[in-house]
Design an enzyme around this catalytic site. Structure first.
Site, PDB file in Angstrom:
ATOM      1  N   SER A 125       0.831  -1.188   0.000  1.00 61.96           N
ATOM      2  CA  SER A 125       0.000   0.000   0.000  1.00 61.96           C
ATOM      3  C   SER A 125       0.878   1.254   0.000  1.00 61.96           C
ATOM      4  O   SER A 125       1.629   1.484  -0.945  1.00 61.96           O
ATOM      5  CB  SER A 125      -0.954  -0.053   1.191  1.00 61.96           C
ATOM      6  N   ASP A 153      -9.642  -5.522  -4.967  1.00 61.68           N
ATOM      7  CA  ASP A 153      -9.193  -4.348  -4.217  1.00 61.68           C
ATOM      8  C   ASP A 153      -9.909  -3.109  -4.753  1.00 61.68           C
ATOM      9  O   ASP A 153      -9.898  -2.857  -5.961  1.00 61.68           O
ATOM     10  CB  ASP A 153      -7.681  -4.199  -4.378  1.00 61.68           C
ATOM     11  N   HIS A 172      -7.682  -5.695  -0.433  1.00 63.21           N
ATOM     12  CA  HIS A 172      -6.522  -4.872  -0.092  1.00 63.21           C
ATOM     13  C   HIS A 172      -5.801  -5.467   1.114  1.00 63.21           C
ATOM     14  O   HIS A 172      -5.968  -5.029   2.256  1.00 63.21           O
ATOM     15  CB  HIS A 172      -6.971  -3.439   0.209  1.00 63.21           C
TER      16      HIS A 172
END
Length: 262
Positions: free
Chosen positions: A124, A207, A235
């Protein structure tokens, strides 16, 4: 902000057997910690026995990131590398860059291993940072003839657009400043900043940020040096053997192609 604590290197092997292995610097997502990322990446660690994975902590405190509570609610204080919310305190670009680099260099310096630093792996926000650090290395070599790092590749787990500028060479409408809020950043043109050092992009097809991960890959990375792995997930960091083996197989392939001895 505060000086970041240091996470130790991790492999499936006893600590004494990992000290000379090539090292991968691992950068957590926003609102997490290095220790939490190590837990999230436990399956990747298992299938990378020839590397020493070292997990750094971001320099800034913040609230826990999405999905961290309740599983990791007792693992705080939580940290971030960059601003993504308006409530994150303002900071100028020079100070933001210094804090990020200090946290990383402290982690690297205090790790007990002595193998070469060969790669970056981020999830991320950590993936955005990994790509940005790799590009910073590339453009410094191009413009100045040298850089302080010699990373050979990066593994970008759900990294979203855009790149972050860490020096004057990447100041551009295509890149977000180090002290700026990156969430909601808009740039739809052709980026003059293209990362050519090999990157492995891991995208979860469920995601919600998938379109931003694809934009990051397509807009800022040379397709000739890009490897894409898609998996049926949200995610998070993959943990199932079938998904993890695809990722680690490519890590070994790219590392060997770049001359890493594994």
């Amino acid at each position: 902000m505060t000086s970041a604590p240091v996470s130790r290197g991790h492999t499936p092997l006893p600590e004494s057997q990992t000290l000379h292995l090539p090292r991968i610097l691992c950068l957590h997502g926003g609102g997490v910690t290095g220790d939490v990322f190590r837990a999230q990446a436990r399956s990747l660690i298992k299938y990378l026995p020839d590397f020493r994975l070292v997990f750094a902590d971001g320099p800034f405190f913040c609230d826990p990131g999405p999905g961290i509570v309740p599983v990791y609610q007792d693992c705080g204080p939580f940290r971030r590398w960059l601003r993504w919310l308006p409530e994150h305190p303002e900071i100028d670009n020079e100070a933001a860059t210094e804090e990020v680099m200090y946290a990383i260099e402290t982690c690297k310096r205090e790790d007990e291993g002595d193998g070469p630093w060969v790669g970056l792996m981020g999830f991320s926000q950590g993936a955005k940072l990994s790509s940005s650090l790799l590009y910073d290395q590339q453009i410094r070599v191009e413009k100045e003839g040298k850089a302080d790092t010699d990373y050979k590749f990066a593994v970008l787990l759900a990294g979203r657009s855009p790149l972050v500028s860490f020096c004057e060479h990447s100041k551009s409408p295509a890149c977000v400043d180090a002290g700026a809020i990156s969430e909601g950043f808009k740039f739809d043109g052709e980026s003059p900043h293209i990362l050519k050092i090999p990157t492995i992009h891991v995208h979860g097809l469920a995601d919600q940020g998938l379109h931003l991960h694809r934009k990051m890959m397509n807009q800022y990375h040379d397709p000739k040096s890009t490897t894409l792995i898609e998996w049926d997930g949200t995610h998070r960091v993959p943990i199932k053997k079938t998904d993890v083996e695809k990722i680690t197989t490519e890590i070994y392939r790219v590392a060997r192609e770049q001359g890493v001895k594994v």
